[in-house]
Design a protein around this motif. Structure first.
Motif, PDB file in Angstrom:
ATOM      1  N   LYS A 123       0.849  -1.197   0.000  1.00 20.74           N
ATOM      2  CA  LYS A 123       0.000   0.000   0.000  1.00 20.74           C
ATOM      3  C   LYS A 123       0.883   1.244   0.000  1.00 20.74           C
ATOM      4  O   LYS A 123       1.954   1.239   0.600  1.00 20.74           O
ATOM      5  N   ALA A 124       0.436   2.257  -0.691  1.00 22.06           N
ATOM      6  CA  ALA A 124       1.251   3.473  -0.758  1.00 22.06           C
ATOM      7  C   ALA A 124       0.364   4.704  -0.650  1.00 22.06           C
ATOM      8  O   ALA A 124      -0.785   4.688  -1.053  1.00 22.06           O
ATOM      9  N   GLU A 125       0.949   5.745  -0.085  1.00 19.63           N
ATOM     10  CA  GLU A 125       0.212   7.004   0.048  1.00 19.63           C
ATOM     11  C   GLU A 125       1.105   8.101  -0.507  1.00 19.63           C
ATOM     12  O   GLU A 125       2.272   8.214  -0.133  1.00 19.63           O
ATOM     13  N   ILE A 126       0.574   8.860  -1.453  1.00 18.70           N
ATOM     14  CA  ILE A 126       1.394   9.901  -2.063  1.00 18.70           C
ATOM     15  C   ILE A 126       1.369  11.151  -1.192  1.00 18.70           C
ATOM     16  O   ILE A 126       0.314  11.670  -0.843  1.00 18.70           O
ATOM     17  N   LEU A 127       2.576  11.596  -0.799  1.00 20.28           N
ATOM     18  CA  LEU A 127       2.668  12.739   0.100  1.00 20.28           C
ATOM     19  C   LEU A 127       2.930  14.022  -0.658  1.00 20.28           C
ATOM     20  O   LEU A 127       2.527  15.099  -0.240  1.00 20.28           O
TER      21      LEU A 127
END
Ligand SMILES: Nc1ncnc2c1ncn2[C@@H]1O[C@H](COP(=O)(O)OP(=O)(O)O)[C@@H](O)[C@H]1O
Ligand SMILES: [Mg+2]
Lengths: 268, 361
Positions: free
Chosen positions: B239-243
């Motif tokens: 899972k990834a979250e773009i900051l």
């Protein structure tokens, strides 16, 4: 127990089917003009008598011409119909096939009467041409049934490969399709020929003054003294029919072997 | 050489090709790769001229192919079934397409002999076509197409019917043939390994759509989406979250790994509400030995499974604070110890180990 019943049934059934046919050759060689047992002696007389009957030769010639013409016509029509219906989808296709196949199931007497009506209404003269028309009509469904299975066994990518290699549609048919369905075409020709050769009802309705063999035979039955000759003629026809059907099967098997295909179809 | 533009194709209500656009260059080995039913054969048959299209255009060698039938196109095809003419000898099969050129008997025989030599079937000319093995049929199909010197050779899964050993042999043979002839090859395959080893460029297809088109290396290293990534070898999906996004670098928080700065791929498009995840190849992470610190980033993890495969060891690990199992593969060297299940380890990695992947909606 049930096995014995089955065996008995098979024997009786086979006798019932073929015993009457065997009477033909028996009486064809019997030295008596009365058809009855006991047999009185052996003779070729009835076969000799066939060579002297001019009317018979005319009828035989008519039958051969009609059988040849209607088998070729029926096979050509069937080729056109099957190459269209097996490869392409188009509206009304099912209906079209149905309509073409109907004569296979209609009583011949109905076909005979209707054709006679049409011919008379159109003001045509009854002749071998009208019989050819009738026989083409009844042979075409058989030809289609045979050719359909040939086309279905043909891998469509073979025809595509030929197009891809630069051949036109016509040359593709000539160089690839036709040679590969040739066994079917031969079967169709032979079977249509056989059907036409011994067809009676339609020929009787449409023959006018040019009888075919079966019509001639029927006309001879009114004269008891000619019955042994008819038996001899019947024997010859029987041999010819068996010969044609055997030939068609032999050719089919040989081509299946030659092309290294699996034999998936039945007797045809 | 081949320009496909905005091609749409339906079979009844089934949408078989969706806005397919791609340019195949002259002399390249191009592959169409995708799972069964993704429309590869349909696209190949469109190029060959066997399938009509609803809209879009096919241009080959600068000429529009609209209305041009297969027998007039500068392409030849090797069919999946090989389509060897069963009533002809090998030589007759190979000479089939030469008829229109009216070369005369001696010239034809010469060319057939040459073509059979090229595909390693010298001396087989008189054989009956139906007496050939699968590999030989395929060679005949090749010779039959190549003898016409097409600009483009189309191959529909030519190797899928062969056994493994023969397939690998034919892969390199096809590659050599393509290089020496300089003909454009378009190969359809569902085998990613085949596509990677043979092609100059690969178009990956899913559901009638080209998902990504690139060189094998680029497809492996920088897949644009999760689907493409998973199609080529093993890929850990996290899972990834773009900051944030700055100067082509995406700052991303990746499950278990923490924050990474990932260079943005050419296909990626971070605006417009697309969902993203991160991918890390097993061989781009290292299970560190005690005291080893060769990587800019390290994360603690626990080994949950060990699979020793001689040359490589595969570890299943779980990062602290994450439940997703992650595979790490390690080359076995003389001085590296094999870890045990349950052992606490540190996993080393770097920014370039991770790629940002588009998740399909
Ligand atoms: N002639 C056809 N009629 C209807 N559907 C077809 C036809 N040919 C292919 N399809 C459908 O189109 C899809 C793509 O087929 P295809 O191009 O053969 O896929 P692939 O070669 O990638 O396995 C499949 O779902 C298939 O069922
Ligand atoms: Mg396919």
């Amino acid at each position: 127990m049930s096995k014995r019943i089955l065996t008995t049934f098979m024997i009786v059934f086979t006798l019932f089917l073929y015993a009457p046919t065997l009477l033909l050759p028996i009486f064809a060689f019997n030295d008596s003009s009365i058809i009855a047992f006991p047999l009185s002696g052996f003779t070729f007389e009835w076969f000799y008598s066939l060579t002297e009957a001019d009317e018979l030769r005319g009828a035989a010639l008519n039958s051969l011409i009609i059988a040849a013409a209607s088998s070729v016509l029926a096979t050509c029509l069937a080729l056109l119909a099957t190459s269209a219906t097996v490869r392409y989808k188009f509206p009304g296709k099912g209906l079209m096939i149905g309509v073409i196949m109907v004569p296979m199931f209609l009583p011949e007497i109905i076909i005979g009467v209707s054709l006679l009506t049409v011919v008379l209404l159109a003001g045509l003269k009854l002749s071998i041409y009208t019989i050819i028309m009738g026989h083409t009509l009844i042979c075409t469904p058989f030809a289609i049934a045979i050719l359909r299975s040939s086309f279905q066994q043909l891998d469509p990518s073979l025809e595509e490969a030929s197009l891809d290699l630069g051949e036109t549609r016509f040359d593709t048919f000539r160089r690839i399709t036709l040679p590969l369905i040739m066994p079917g075409v031969t079967s169709s020709l032979l079977i249509a020929f056989t059907i036409s050769l011994d067809e009676f009802v339609i020929a009787f309705f449409l023959s006018g003054t040019e009888p075919t063999l079966p019509v001639y035979i029927w006309s001879q039955l009114r004269f008891p003294q000619r019955i042994p000759s008819v038996m001899a003629l019947g024997t010859l026809l029987l041999l010819l029919s068996i010969g044609l059907l055997t030939l068609s099967e032999v050719l089919r098997r040989r081509s299946v072997r030659r092309l290294g295909q699996h034999d998936t179809s039945g007797a045809w | 050489m081949i320009e496909l533009s905005n091609i749409e194709k339906h079979y009844g209500s089934y949408h078989a090709l969706r806005d397919v656009t791609c340019h195949i260059k002259e002399g390249e080995f191009f592959s169409l790769l995708g799972p069964s039913g993704s429309g590869k054969t349909t696209l190949l048959r469109t190029i060959a001229g066997f399938e009509g299209i609803d809209s879009g255009s096919v241009v080959i060698g600068g000429q529009s192919m609209a209305g041009v039938p297969p027998n007039k196109r500068p392409t030849n095809m090797v069919f999946q079934s090989y389509a060897i003419f069963p009533h002809m000898s090998v030589a007759q099969n190979v000479a089939y397409g030469l008829r229109a050129q009216r070369l005369g008997k001696t010239r034809t025989t010469e060319m057939v002999t040459e073509a059979l030599g090229k595909v390693g079937l010298a001396g087989y000319g008189e054989r009956a076509a139906h007496a050939l093995s699968g590999g030989q049929r395929q060679r005949v199909a090749l010779a039959r197409a190549l003898i016409l010197k097409p600009k483009v050779l189309l191959l529909d899964e030519p190797l899928s019917a062969l056994d493994r050993k023969l397939r690998e042999e034919m892969q390199s043979e096809l590659r050599h043939l393509q290089r020496s002839l300089g003909i454009t090859f378009v190969l359809v395959t569902h085998d990613q390994e085949e596509a990677l080893t043979m092609s100059d460029r690969v178009a990956v297809m899913f559901e009638g759509e080209i998902a990504q088109l690139d060189t094998p290396q680029a497809l492996y290293k920088r897949p644009a989406s999760k689907r493409v990534a998973e199609f080529f070898g093993a890929m850990n999906i996290l899972k990834a979250e773009i900051l944030g996004l700055k100067g082509g670098i995406v700052t991303t928080r990746i499950e278990g790994l923490g924050v990474a700065e990932i260079p943005l791929g050419p296909e990626a498009d971070t605006h417009g509400g697309n969902k993203y995840c991160a991918g890390v190849r097993p061989e781009l992470m290292t299970v560190l030995d005690d005291g080893e610190s060769a990587y800019p980033k390290e994360n603690p993890a626990i080994v949950t499974d060990v699979e020793y495969r001689g040359e490589l060891t595969y570890y299943d690990v779980k990062f602290d604070g994450s439940d997703t199992p992650v595979v790490v593969s390690m080359r076995n060297t003389t001085n590296r110890e094999i870890k045990e299940v349950g052992q606490k380890v540190r996993i080393g990695w770097e920014n370039a180990s991770a790629v940002l992947l588009l998740e399909q909606t």
